[in-house]
Design a protein around this motif. Structure first.
Motif, mmCIF file in Angstrom:
data_model
loop_
_atom_site.group_PDB
_atom_site.id
_atom_site.type_symbol
_atom_site.label_atom_id
_atom_site.label_comp_id
_atom_site.label_asym_id
_atom_site.label_seq_id
_atom_site.Cartn_x
_atom_site.Cartn_y
_atom_site.Cartn_z
ATOM 1 N N GLY A 1 0.860 -1.180 -0.038
ATOM 2 C CA GLY A 1 -0.006 0.060 0.103
ATOM 3 C C GLY A 1 0.817 1.215 -0.009
ATOM 4 O O GLY A 1 1.568 1.618 -0.977
ATOM 5 N N CYS A 2 0.552 2.107 1.021
ATOM 6 C CA CYS A 2 1.534 3.215 1.089
ATOM 7 C C CYS A 2 2.945 3.097 1.801
ATOM 8 O O CYS A 2 3.661 4.205 2.260
ATOM 9 C CB CYS A 2 0.607 4.351 1.774
ATOM 10 S SG CYS A 2 0.130 4.283 3.618
ATOM 11 N N GLY A 3 3.280 1.865 2.209
ATOM 12 C CA GLY A 3 4.416 1.642 2.710
ATOM 13 C C GLY A 3 4.685 1.820 4.287
ATOM 14 O O GLY A 3 5.888 1.827 4.589
ATOM 15 N N THR A 4 3.685 1.745 5.013
ATOM 16 C CA THR A 4 3.962 1.955 6.621
ATOM 17 C C THR A 4 4.761 1.105 7.132
ATOM 18 O O THR A 4 5.851 1.061 7.851
ATOM 19 C CB THR A 4 2.509 1.802 7.420
ATOM 20 O OG1 THR A 4 1.676 3.016 6.748
ATOM 21 C CG2 THR A 4 2.669 2.308 8.841
ATOM 22 N N ALA A 5 4.718 -0.475 6.698
ATOM 23 C CA ALA A 5 5.554 -1.543 7.278
ATOM 24 C C ALA A 5 6.713 -1.395 7.031
ATOM 25 O O ALA A 5 7.767 -1.413 7.705
ATOM 26 C CB ALA A 5 4.804 -2.866 6.733
ATOM 27 N N VAL A 6 7.105 -0.862 5.479
ATOM 28 C CA VAL A 6 8.694 -0.783 5.296
ATOM 29 C C VAL A 6 9.308 0.395 5.964
ATOM 30 O O VAL A 6 10.298 0.299 6.067
ATOM 31 C CB VAL A 6 8.779 -0.841 3.620
ATOM 32 C CG1 VAL A 6 8.242 -2.047 3.176
ATOM 33 C CG2 VAL A 6 8.181 0.425 3.058
#
Length: 503
Positions: free
Chosen positions: A287-292
């Motif tokens: 998605g918008c990359g919160t985990a990375v």
């Protein structure tokens, strides 16, 4: 291992690019049942980060609709069901077959088939000490828990985490739904990486303990032995599985405009608990990359996968804003030369449109939502400086993208008409091939735009080609106004948003 960001169907990426037992932690938030497309960004734009060494292209047949929130039963879900039946995991195969007998061929069954085949691959790539956290909608969590039992084995279940939050209530004949479910499974029960997180004791506990701290130990037989001790170094008590973390407020600095964005604090808590520095974190629906983002902040390596260029572009921008140009990672699956861009334009014209719009510093029209575009594929926002008496303002250059090989002067005239209708100062006609002389003459006839403050001139209607993009040239517009196109991610702070400490 180099951090990587993949564009493509995560099933293909997992099978072709991720080795067995190479991942320490998987977090996934697969789309389902929220009446919105998870792959749509509502506010984004700005200049992309520079090309990175080592980028490469991979084939992808996925389309913009590949992961709509409700997956319908079709040829793809039938193929996913067949893949599970022939996977060799008879437990999952029998379980999924029983579910199909109960649910029949409906949207829920399509979702479960598509998830089952991916969960099998995610189990394969996890190390024996690895864990998986599946973030799911309460309407599907009971089915997904059964699937996870089949994939991982019944003893692998660790927790059903309840993420509790508050928001404006809605009128309903039931209790308000203000929580999400996160299912926590370990690949090998008892040997998984786990760091106990602490939270402050409640005021009532401190009063009952009379200022001392509860310390829990276990004897050889596993019997719990709580004691009260004076321990000035203790940070609190072991965290339970009900997490009260606020959702991201509409005006919060953290919010980027992605409709399903999760709080950074939530992902930091998961990553801190089930991985160590240097471990590899994988998010196959990034998605918008919160985990990375959280993985990078906590010193982990990471892999993100998403099926749209909208998301990949947002993550690139987010990571540059948060960590600067010094952060190195590979972007795999996005065009890195003219041939790969032409292939994307021919095979997936909508994805090409989203990619090139963001690549030149633009924002897709209506954030990429489907519908009539009225001749507008995107905007590049810029600052129109005022003269000695005026004030500066934010304006929008209109982008029109033509992914096909057949372009002509009539298309340039169409853009000129859109500019007049929208009262736009600048229009950018993006095409994959060199324009004809007639097209160039028509564009030149549109005249020039003069910035009131700087008196610098710009062609009003600019024809822009792929060859110019890969030569490092960009459309000619006044000073870019990045804030008008999207919300900039704040610079990473090592102390911000931490949820709990390590025991």
């Amino acid at each position: 291992m180099t951090n990587r960001l993949y564009y493509g169907d995560n099933l293909d990426v997992l099978r072709d690019h991720i080795g067995s037992e190479t991942i320490d932690l998987v977090y996934l938030d697969p789309p389902f049942n929220s009446n919105a497309n998870y792959n749509i960004l509502f506010k984004w734009g700005g200049r992309p980060p520079p090309p990175r060494n080592g980028s490469q292209a991979i084939e992808s047949t996925s389309q913009i609709e590949a992961f709509e929130d409700t997956w319908h039963w079709n040829d793809k879900s039938e193929l996913a069901f067949h893949d599970v039946m022939t996977s060799g995991n008879t437990d999952v195969a029998e379980l999924l077959r029983a579910m199909r007998g109960f649910l029949k061929e409906n949207d829920m069954m399509a979702y479960l088939a598509m998830m089952a085949v991916r969960l099998i691959e995610l189990h394969r790539v996890l190390k024996p000490t690895g864990s998986l956290y599946l973030h799911c909608d309460p309407t599907a969590s009971h089915y997904l828990k059964l699937l996870l039992d089949g994939v991982f084995g019944g003893g692998a279940f660790q927790n059903e985490i309840i993420w509790s939050y508050r928001r404006w209530p809605t009128k309903a004949n039931r209790f308000q739904r203000m929580h999400d479910v996160i299912l926590f499974y370990a690949k090998s029960d008892g040997t998984q990486t786990f760091n106990t997180l602490l939270e402050p004791p409640t005021a009532s506990s401190m009063k009952r303990w009379k200022g001392k701290v509860q310390k829990v130990t276990f004897d050889d037989a596993g019997k719990r032995n709580p004691t009260l001790e004076v321990d000035e170094d203790s940070a609190g008590v072991a965290m339970n599985a009900v997490w009260s973390i606020p959702i991201i407020a509409p005006v919060a600095k953290e919010r980027l405009g992605y409709p399903t964005q999760k709080p950074l604090a939530l992902l930091e808590r998961i990553i801190a608990a089930s991985s160590n520095e240097g471990d590899v974190v994988l998010d196959p629906f990034c998605g918008c990359g919160t985990a990375v983002d959280a993985a990078q902040k906590l010193g982990r390596r990471w892999i993100g996968i998403d099926v749209t260029h909208l998301s990949i572009g947002l993550i690139e921008r987010r990571m540059q804003d948060r960590y600067g140009d010094a952060l190195y990672y590979e972007v795999i699956g996005t065009p890195n030369d003219t041939d790969s861009a032409l292939r994307l334009a021919a095979e997936e014209p909508h994805q090409f449109q989203y990619w090139i719009t963001q690549a030149i510093g633009g924002q897709p029209f209506q954030g990429g939502r489907k519908g009539m575009d009225r001749g507008i594929d995107g905007y590049i926002y810029f600052t129109k400086t005022g003269d000695t008496l005026g004030k500066s303002s934010t304006e929008a250059a209109i982008i029109s993208v033509k992914a096909g090989q057949r372009v002509g002067v009539a298309m340039v005239r169409d853009l000129k008409g859109v500019m007049e209708r929208e009262k736009a100062d600048i229009g950018i006609f993006v095409c994959v091939i060199q324009p004809t002389r007639e097209m160039e003459r028509e564009a030149a006839a549109a005249g020039v735009y003069t910035d009131p403050g700087t008196q610098q001139t710009y062609p009003r209607l600019q024809i822009y080609t792929l060859a110019e993009y890969f030569a490092g040239l960009r459309p000619k517009v006044p000073m870019l106004d990045r804030q008008a196109g999207y919300k900039k991610a704040g610079r990473a702070d090592a102390n911000e948003g931490r949820q709990g400490s390590l025991l």
